[in-house]
Motif scaffolding. Structure first.
Motif, PDB file in Angstrom:
ATOM      1  N   TYR A 164      -4.991  -1.590 -15.901  1.00 28.74           N
ATOM      2  CA  TYR A 164      -5.649  -2.387 -14.871  1.00 28.74           C
ATOM      3  C   TYR A 164      -6.923  -3.006 -15.452  1.00 28.74           C
ATOM      4  N   ALA A 165      -7.294  -4.120 -14.874  1.00 26.51           N
ATOM      5  CA  ALA A 165      -8.552  -4.741 -15.286  1.00 26.51           C
ATOM      6  C   ALA A 165      -9.717  -3.863 -14.849  1.00 26.51           C
ATOM      7  N   GLN A 166     -10.699  -3.739 -15.712  1.00 28.11           N
ATOM      8  CA  GLN A 166     -11.882  -2.961 -15.357  1.00 28.11           C
ATOM      9  C   GLN A 166     -12.533  -3.567 -14.113  1.00 28.11           C
ATOM     10  N   GLY A 167     -12.862  -2.730 -13.138  1.00 26.97           N
ATOM     11  CA  GLY A 167     -13.436  -3.220 -11.897  1.00 26.97           C
ATOM     12  C   GLY A 167     -12.427  -3.374 -10.776  1.00 26.97           C
ATOM     13  N   THR A 168     -11.142  -3.022 -11.047  1.00 21.02           N
ATOM     14  CA  THR A 168     -10.132  -3.048  -9.994  1.00 21.02           C
ATOM     15  C   THR A 168     -10.443  -1.978  -8.957  1.00 21.02           C
ATOM     16  N   ALA A 169     -10.374  -2.337  -7.676  1.00 21.63           N
ATOM     17  CA  ALA A 169     -10.645  -1.365  -6.615  1.00 21.63           C
ATOM     18  C   ALA A 169      -9.504  -0.356  -6.518  1.00 21.63           C
ATOM     19  N   PHE A 170      -9.845   0.887  -6.235  1.00 19.79           N
ATOM     20  CA  PHE A 170      -8.812   1.904  -6.039  1.00 19.79           C
ATOM     21  C   PHE A 170      -7.885   1.523  -4.885  1.00 19.79           C
ATOM     22  N   GLU A 171      -8.401   0.762  -3.925  1.00 18.03           N
ATOM     23  CA  GLU A 171      -7.581   0.312  -2.800  1.00 18.03           C
ATOM     24  C   GLU A 171      -6.415  -0.537  -3.289  1.00 18.03           C
ATOM     25  N   THR A 172      -6.666  -1.363  -4.277  1.00 20.52           N
ATOM     26  CA  THR A 172      -5.604  -2.213  -4.839  1.00 20.52           C
ATOM     27  C   THR A 172      -4.529  -1.364  -5.501  1.00 20.52           C
ATOM     28  N   ARG A 232     -12.997   9.911  -4.764  1.00 18.45           N
ATOM     29  CA  ARG A 232     -13.628   8.596  -4.657  1.00 18.45           C
ATOM     30  C   ARG A 232     -13.062   7.849  -3.455  1.00 18.45           C
ATOM     31  N   GLU A 233     -13.899   7.073  -2.808  1.00 21.56           N
ATOM     32  CA  GLU A 233     -13.440   6.233  -1.706  1.00 21.56           C
ATOM     33  C   GLU A 233     -12.684   5.031  -2.256  1.00 21.56           C
ATOM     34  N   LEU A 234     -11.804   4.469  -1.439  1.00 23.28           N
ATOM     35  CA  LEU A 234     -10.911   3.417  -1.917  1.00 23.28           C
ATOM     36  C   LEU A 234     -11.639   2.136  -2.281  1.00 23.28           C
ATOM     37  N   PHE A 235     -12.828   1.914  -1.729  1.00 27.32           N
ATOM     38  CA  PHE A 235     -13.548   0.691  -2.105  1.00 27.32           C
ATOM     39  C   PHE A 235     -14.279   0.829  -3.440  1.00 27.32           C
ATOM     40  N   LYS A 236     -14.278   2.022  -4.011  1.00 27.87           N
ATOM     41  CA  LYS A 236     -14.831   2.213  -5.355  1.00 27.87           C
ATOM     42  C   LYS A 236     -13.919   1.568  -6.393  1.00 27.87           C
ATOM     43  N   LYS A 237     -14.467   1.311  -7.560  1.00 28.90           N
ATOM     44  CA  LYS A 237     -13.724   0.571  -8.578  1.00 28.90           C
ATOM     45  C   LYS A 237     -13.502   1.395  -9.840  1.00 28.90           C
ATOM     46  N   VAL A 238     -12.425   1.073 -10.530  1.00 25.58           N
ATOM     47  CA  VAL A 238     -12.098   1.747 -11.785  1.00 25.58           C
ATOM     48  C   VAL A 238     -13.009   1.210 -12.883  1.00 25.58           C
ATOM     49  N   THR A 239     -13.698   2.114 -13.567  1.00 24.76           N
ATOM     50  CA  THR A 239     -14.617   1.683 -14.636  1.00 24.76           C
ATOM     51  C   THR A 239     -14.216   2.220 -16.011  1.00 24.76           C
ATOM     52  N   LYS A 240     -13.323   3.243 -16.028  1.00 28.52           N
ATOM     53  CA  LYS A 240     -12.912   3.814 -17.308  1.00 28.52           C
ATOM     54  C   LYS A 240     -11.545   4.453 -17.153  1.00 28.52           C
ATOM     55  N   ASP A 241     -10.947   4.851 -18.258  1.00 23.99           N
ATOM     56  CA  ASP A 241      -9.647   5.513 -18.202  1.00 23.99           C
ATOM     57  C   ASP A 241      -9.741   6.745 -17.298  1.00 23.99           C
ATOM     58  N   CYS A 242      -8.708   6.957 -16.512  1.00 23.84           N
ATOM     59  CA  CYS A 242      -8.753   8.097 -15.588  1.00 23.84           C
ATOM     60  C   CYS A 242      -7.356   8.494 -15.150  1.00 23.84           C
ATOM     61  N   THR A 243      -7.268   9.737 -14.654  1.00 23.28           N
ATOM     62  CA  THR A 243      -6.054  10.229 -14.006  1.00 23.28           C
ATOM     63  C   THR A 243      -6.327  10.266 -12.507  1.00 23.28           C
ATOM     64  N   VAL A 244      -5.440   9.651 -11.737  1.00 23.02           N
ATOM     65  CA  VAL A 244      -5.675   9.467 -10.303  1.00 23.02           C
ATOM     66  C   VAL A 244      -4.686  10.273  -9.477  1.00 23.02           C
ATOM     67  N   THR A 276      -6.886   2.386 -18.664  1.00 23.69           N
ATOM     68  CA  THR A 276      -5.607   3.060 -18.440  1.00 23.69           C
ATOM     69  C   THR A 276      -5.753   4.043 -17.283  1.00 23.69           C
ATOM     70  N   VAL A 277      -4.880   3.888 -16.287  1.00 16.96           N
ATOM     71  CA  VAL A 277      -4.891   4.761 -15.119  1.00 16.96           C
ATOM     72  C   VAL A 277      -3.573   5.532 -15.088  1.00 16.96           C
ATOM     73  N   THR A 278      -3.665   6.863 -15.097  1.00 17.83           N
ATOM     74  CA  THR A 278      -2.475   7.711 -15.081  1.00 17.83           C
ATOM     75  C   THR A 278      -2.239   8.215 -13.670  1.00 17.83           C
ATOM     76  N   ILE A 279      -1.036   7.906 -13.132  1.00 16.18           N
ATOM     77  CA  ILE A 279      -0.682   8.290 -11.766  1.00 16.18           C
ATOM     78  C   ILE A 279       0.691   8.940 -11.793  1.00 16.18           C
ATOM     79  N   ASN A 280       0.759  10.177 -11.362  1.00 15.88           N
ATOM     80  CA  ASN A 280       2.026  10.921 -11.346  1.00 15.88           C
ATOM     81  C   ASN A 280       2.706  10.904 -12.718  1.00 15.88           C
ATOM     82  N   GLY A 281       1.890  11.029 -13.756  1.00 14.26           N
ATOM     83  CA  GLY A 281       2.414  11.043 -15.120  1.00 14.26           C
ATOM     84  C   GLY A 281       2.678   9.676 -15.704  1.00 14.26           C
TER      85      GLY A 281
END
Length: 551
Positions: A13-21, A44-56, A3-8
């Protein structure tokens, strides 16, 4: 799924999705190009990947950290272009020296013909990489392996820098086989570097980049010849002293010869101040010495030292600080964020200043004000002055070169001096130290000592300070009769001891934390130098304390 929280808003997203996506899905909601993200408070740089729930949170090119990332990426792309067109040795020996306006000057050390044709070839190769969206790969190397990698490529500046690193790993970036080390973050691929130009200039090239304010437009190069010559003079002094990079400085510290280096540079600065004093005397009709420069340039110490030089030549100088003409705090203009704007001309009682100076010029006895920074009020404490024939007024303040500041004073009686802390030291050949970083650290240390300001407050105010400089100082710098660089090659090693505790006080959940963390990482490159080694008239003492002048 994570679970990715953005602007509330929560998104799956699938685990391993790039922040760029993820950034691409939200780009339309942002005016500037998204360059970085903060996930759970960590950048984090955009080529890094989501590995756990986070607020972005997204950072664009209009944010300081995002803009610096763009500049850094464009710089590596330029060096890759030089490498591909003129060979690896040409890129390795090129030095990213300093910024002139929106141009980044890269000295190519005679390895590349400095022509318009060369610039076009480099730019064309860069554009090929942009078109291909060539990725920047980031890899962590064990420290010894990183040192061996750069040693084998003849990049001794980086090998020397790493010798003083405490961490066991070093992050190295690669694009299409070209490897380099950079202090800070990088964009995912060359396709992000859409706005730039390359032009020949002196012994190298200017990499022209857009401004943070308007990050999609590359303006024509703004020639600042006097500033360039002052910067080049400082670079040459560093070369002659054998200290061009932080690694060189750390070697000098370890050798135990810092006291000599400090005395040599202090003597060099004194020599230059003496030459300016001589030029003033030769002019013959000078009654007003107008000293201006951006925040934390050392204007006060410089004005006192210049005054001493003038005394040796038979003149009687009277230092006057424009800060003492601040309007009372409640009358100070505010910026768009509601904070006091101490940098604008409206923060100064211009009329009172001109009235006082004209009266002094006429020979009248005038009581000058003193500004109390703790109470925010202008006070009169019996500071009377009256000018005689050999008297000169040495006036310092950020608006000193602005003709509106001294509208009532005869132009022919002014000698204008621009002073700034123009850092000539590099981290290594490809990682320059922005002049603004040195001044920010100076101001942070001084304001904590003299005004009780926290590092967090100084960092929060800094964008407003910088905007004020762009509007009120830099437009007038080329009009100066003389330029003086107050930066000292050793000073960041001295400021380190004072700045680090202040920066560590900024809480992780505050917006200023990101800048504090960046500065702490930057200071980590330096070994410390004790302030006890400084002479009591050193400009550095204006910030760390112990000056013999009333600063």
């Amino acid at each position: 799924m994570v679970t990715v929280t953005i602007n509330g808003e929560k998104r799956e997203y699938a685990q391993g999705t790039a922040f760029e996506t993820i950034a691409a899905e939200y780009q339309k909601e942002y005016e500037g190009l998204i360059a970085l993200v903060a996930a759970n408070g960590k950048i984090r740089e955009l080529f890094k990947k989501v590995t756990k729930d986070c607020t972005v949170r997204f950072f664009t090119l209009r944010d300081d950290v995002g803009y610096k990332t763009y500049v850094r990426t464009a710089t590596m792309l330029l060096l890759k272009g030089i490498c591909d067109v003129f060979g690896a040795e040409a890129a390795e020996e090129s030095c990213v020296e300093f910024a002139i306006g929106q141009g980044l000057y890269v000295n190519v050390a005679g390895k590349v013909p400095v022509t318009a044709e060369s610039a076009e070839k480099i730019k064309a190769r860069m554009l090929e990489l942009v078109e291909k969206k060539m990725p920047f790969m980031k890899r962590s190397y064990p420290l010894d392996d990183a040192m061996e990698l750069f040693r084998s490529r003849g990049m001794k500046d980086k090998e020397r820098l790493f010798r003083y690193r405490m961490s066991s790993l070093v992050n190295i970036y690669e694009i299409d086989g070209y490897c380099d080390y950079y202090y800070g973050y990088m964009l995912p691929n060359a396709g992000y570097v859409k706005w730039f130009d390359v032009m020949p200039y002196e012994d190298g090239f200017m990499l022209l980049l857009p401004s943070r304010k308007n990050p999609t437009v590359v303006e024509p190069f703004d020639e600042r010849r006097k500033l360039f010559e002052t910067m080049e003079s400082s670079q040459d002094w560093g070369r002659k002293a054998g200290i061009e990079t932080v690694g060189d400085l750390n070697d000098q510290i370890c050798s135990g010869s810092m006291s000599d280096l400090i005395l040599i540079q202090e003597a060099e600065q004194e020599r230059k101040i003496g030459e300016i004093a001589k030029d003033i005397l030769i002019r013959g009709n000078v009654k007003f010495i107008m000293i201006a420069g951006p925040s934390s340039s050392g204007k006060t110490s410089f004005s006192h030292r210049l005054s001493i030089q003038l005394r040796t030549m038979g003149k009687t100088p009277h230092p006057i600080a424009l800060d003492d003409y601040f309007v009372n705090r409640e009358q100070t203009p505010r910026d768009e964020n509601g904070d006091y704007n101490f940098e604008c001309l409206g923060a100064i009682d211009v009329k009172q200043f001109n009235d006082d100076m004209v009266r002094l010029l006429k020979g009248e006895r005038v009581e000058l004000p003193t500004f109390n920074f703790k109470t925010g009020q202008r006070e009169y404490r019996g500071n009377y002055k009256q000018l005689a024939a050999e008297d000169i007024l040495v006036i310092e303040g950020i608006h000193g070169l602005n003709p509106e500041m001294s509208y009532a004073l005869p132009e022919e009686s002014k000698f204008k001096i621009y002073i700034s802390a123009l850092t000539a030291l590099n981290i290594d050949n490809h990682n320059r130290i922005p002049t603004t970083d040195g001044r920010l650290l100076r101001r942070m240390v001084r304001d904590a000592r003299t005004r009780g300001s926290s590092a967090q407050r100084t960092i929060r105010m800094w964008p407003s300070v910088r905007r004020g400089e762009e509007e009120n100082i830099f437009p007038f710098q080329e009009e100066a009769d003389a330029m003086f660089n107050s930066a000292q090659i050793f000073e960041l090693a001295v400021l380190k001891t004072f700045a680090e505790p202040l920066l560590f006080q900024i809480p992780k959940d505050e917006p200023e934390y990101y800048e504090a963390k960046r500065l702490l990482k930057f200071l980590d490159y330096f070994l410390s130098v004790p302030s006890e080694s400084l002479p009591n008239n050193s400009i550095c003492r204006e910030f760390v304390g112990g000056s013999c002048f009333n600063v």
